[in-house]
Design a protein around this motif. Structure first.
Motif, mmCIF file in Angstrom:
data_model
loop_
_atom_site.group_PDB
_atom_site.id
_atom_site.type_symbol
_atom_site.label_atom_id
_atom_site.label_comp_id
_atom_site.label_asym_id
_atom_site.label_seq_id
_atom_site.Cartn_x
_atom_site.Cartn_y
_atom_site.Cartn_z
ATOM 1 N N THR A 274 -7.031 0.580 -2.959
ATOM 2 C CA THR A 274 -5.650 1.150 -3.197
ATOM 3 C C THR A 274 -5.275 1.250 -4.871
ATOM 4 O O THR A 274 -5.312 0.508 -5.449
ATOM 5 C CB THR A 274 -4.754 0.082 -2.516
ATOM 6 O OG1 THR A 274 -5.022 -0.004 -1.169
ATOM 7 C CG2 THR A 274 -3.121 0.735 -2.301
ATOM 8 N N SER A 275 -5.001 2.516 -4.832
ATOM 9 C CA SER A 275 -4.423 3.063 -6.045
ATOM 10 C C SER A 275 -3.169 2.172 -6.576
ATOM 11 O O SER A 275 -2.498 2.034 -5.822
ATOM 12 C CB SER A 275 -4.480 4.461 -6.330
ATOM 13 O OG SER A 275 -3.105 4.822 -5.572
ATOM 14 N N ASP B 141 -0.186 3.455 -5.136
ATOM 15 C CA ASP B 141 0.209 3.356 -3.747
ATOM 16 C C ASP B 141 0.328 1.724 -3.424
ATOM 17 O O ASP B 141 0.608 1.535 -2.076
ATOM 18 C CB ASP B 141 -1.102 4.111 -2.779
ATOM 19 C CG ASP B 141 -0.917 5.449 -3.238
ATOM 20 O OD1 ASP B 141 0.363 6.065 -3.378
ATOM 21 O OD2 ASP B 141 -1.952 6.087 -3.153
ATOM 22 N N ARG B 142 0.200 1.138 -4.130
ATOM 23 C CA ARG B 142 0.268 -0.572 -3.963
ATOM 24 C C ARG B 142 1.596 -0.924 -3.369
ATOM 25 O O ARG B 142 2.679 -0.521 -4.129
ATOM 26 C CB ARG B 142 -0.021 -1.351 -5.097
ATOM 27 C CG ARG B 142 -1.439 -1.110 -5.113
ATOM 28 C CD ARG B 142 -1.954 -1.964 -6.588
ATOM 29 N NE ARG B 142 -3.447 -1.639 -6.757
ATOM 30 C CZ ARG B 142 -3.990 -2.253 -7.900
ATOM 31 N NH1 ARG B 142 -3.416 -3.245 -8.688
ATOM 32 N NH2 ARG B 142 -5.261 -2.207 -7.891
ATOM 33 N N LYS B 143 1.812 -1.592 -2.334
ATOM 34 C CA LYS B 143 3.080 -2.136 -1.752
ATOM 35 C C LYS B 143 2.512 -3.803 -1.695
ATOM 36 O O LYS B 143 1.745 -4.142 -1.518
ATOM 37 C CB LYS B 143 3.245 -1.580 -0.411
ATOM 38 C CG LYS B 143 3.500 -0.224 -0.436
ATOM 39 C CD LYS B 143 4.031 0.331 1.005
ATOM 40 C CE LYS B 143 3.916 1.972 0.774
ATOM 41 N NZ LYS B 143 3.469 2.558 2.262
ATOM 42 N N ASN C 109 -1.375 -4.172 4.775
ATOM 43 C CA ASN C 109 -2.404 -3.417 5.301
ATOM 44 C C ASN C 109 -3.291 -2.502 4.404
ATOM 45 O O ASN C 109 -4.056 -1.409 4.911
ATOM 46 C CB ASN C 109 -1.746 -2.636 6.413
ATOM 47 C CG ASN C 109 -1.145 -3.317 7.864
ATOM 48 O OD1 ASN C 109 -1.809 -4.254 8.118
ATOM 49 N ND2 ASN C 109 0.064 -2.651 8.282
ATOM 50 N N GLN C 110 -3.241 -2.981 3.319
ATOM 51 C CA GLN C 110 -3.919 -1.861 2.397
ATOM 52 C C GLN C 110 -5.113 -2.630 1.874
ATOM 53 O O GLN C 110 -5.121 -3.858 1.549
ATOM 54 C CB GLN C 110 -3.073 -1.471 1.067
ATOM 55 C CG GLN C 110 -1.698 -1.141 1.508
ATOM 56 C CD GLN C 110 -0.897 -1.116 0.332
ATOM 57 O OE1 GLN C 110 -0.230 -1.881 -0.098
ATOM 58 N NE2 GLN C 110 -0.592 0.405 -0.197
ATOM 59 N N LEU C 111 -6.243 -1.952 1.814
ATOM 60 C CA LEU C 111 -7.460 -2.691 1.252
ATOM 61 C C LEU C 111 -7.412 -2.730 -0.201
ATOM 62 O O LEU C 111 -7.096 -1.906 -1.021
ATOM 63 C CB LEU C 111 -8.735 -1.673 1.565
ATOM 64 C CG LEU C 111 -10.225 -2.114 1.170
ATOM 65 C CD1 LEU C 111 -10.612 -3.502 1.993
ATOM 66 C CD2 LEU C 111 -10.953 -1.178 1.622
ATOM 67 N N PHE D 125 -7.366 -7.755 1.751
ATOM 68 C CA PHE D 125 -6.267 -6.738 1.919
ATOM 69 C C PHE D 125 -4.812 -7.578 1.516
ATOM 70 O O PHE D 125 -4.798 -8.834 1.276
ATOM 71 C CB PHE D 125 -5.817 -6.811 3.339
ATOM 72 C CG PHE D 125 -7.104 -5.861 4.153
ATOM 73 C CD1 PHE D 125 -6.951 -4.545 4.479
ATOM 74 C CD2 PHE D 125 -8.495 -6.229 4.459
ATOM 75 C CE1 PHE D 125 -7.534 -3.738 5.016
ATOM 76 C CE2 PHE D 125 -9.325 -5.409 5.053
ATOM 77 C CZ PHE D 125 -8.878 -4.132 5.248
#
Length: 183
Positions: free
Chosen positions: A115-116, A119-121, A109-111, A106
């Motif tokens: 995650t495209s 949308d990545r942070k 909180n993004q898998l 991760f």
């Protein structure tokens, strides 16, 4: 004399390299539980799952063949597990397999793998091993009279189970273990 002055300077440059070879993952819910790994290549490594800095389990991380993704393998602890000069069979012959499962990356909180790019942070590198708590619990023998076991967990056993149900966060040197992450 000038040569002696260069020695501390050179040692200062080599120490961080050695430190970066060790990855430390710390449980978010139980900071007394850590995983330390030495990088062996291809996002894999060998090390230990520790309780209060003392090895409790042998621990391997690697990449699945074929589709990809990562896995962990937990084993009963033996100092031989960390001897890279021996074959895997030699290192593990006196240990018991606890279990194998997914080592999910991760970023925050993004898998990481799903995650495209749009949308990545940014965020901390984290790992979740959904089967680890169950694998560990069922590796504990039933309680014998007057001893700790599955029906009467010790503080260490309970803490490891609680930690393994949650995330482990990169506390240093783990970037190589997150091939699906981004910076």
């Amino acid at each position: 004399m000038k040569r002696l002055l260069l020695i501390p300077l050179l040692l200062g440059f080599t120490s961080p390299v050695i430190a970066k070879e060790i990855c430390t993952l710390t449980s978010e819910v139980e900071p007394d539980v850590t995983i330390t790994l030495k990088y062996t290549g291809s996002a894999g490594g060998i090390g230990t799952l520790n309780y209060k800095n003392k090895p409790s389990l042998g621990f391997y991380v690697g990449i699945w063949n074929g589709y990809g993704g990562q896995y962990y393998n937990a084993r009963s602890y033996s100092p031989e597990l960390l001897n890279e000069e021996k074959t895997y069979q030699e290192r593990t012959k006196n240990t018991k397999e606890i279990g194998t499962g997914h080592f999910m990356n991760f970023v925050g909180n993004q898998l990481a793998r799903a995650t495209s790019k749009e949308d990545r942070k940014s965020g901390k590198f984290r790992a979740l091993m959904p089967q680890l708590s169950q694998n560990y619990y069922y590796s504990i023998p039933f309680t014998e009279k007057g001893q700790y076991g599955r029906q009467k967990l010790s503080k260490e056993m309970k803490t490891i189970i609680d930690a393994s149900e949650g995330f482990f966060v990169d506390s240093g040197g783990c970037r190589k273990f997150f091939p699906y992450g981004w910076d």
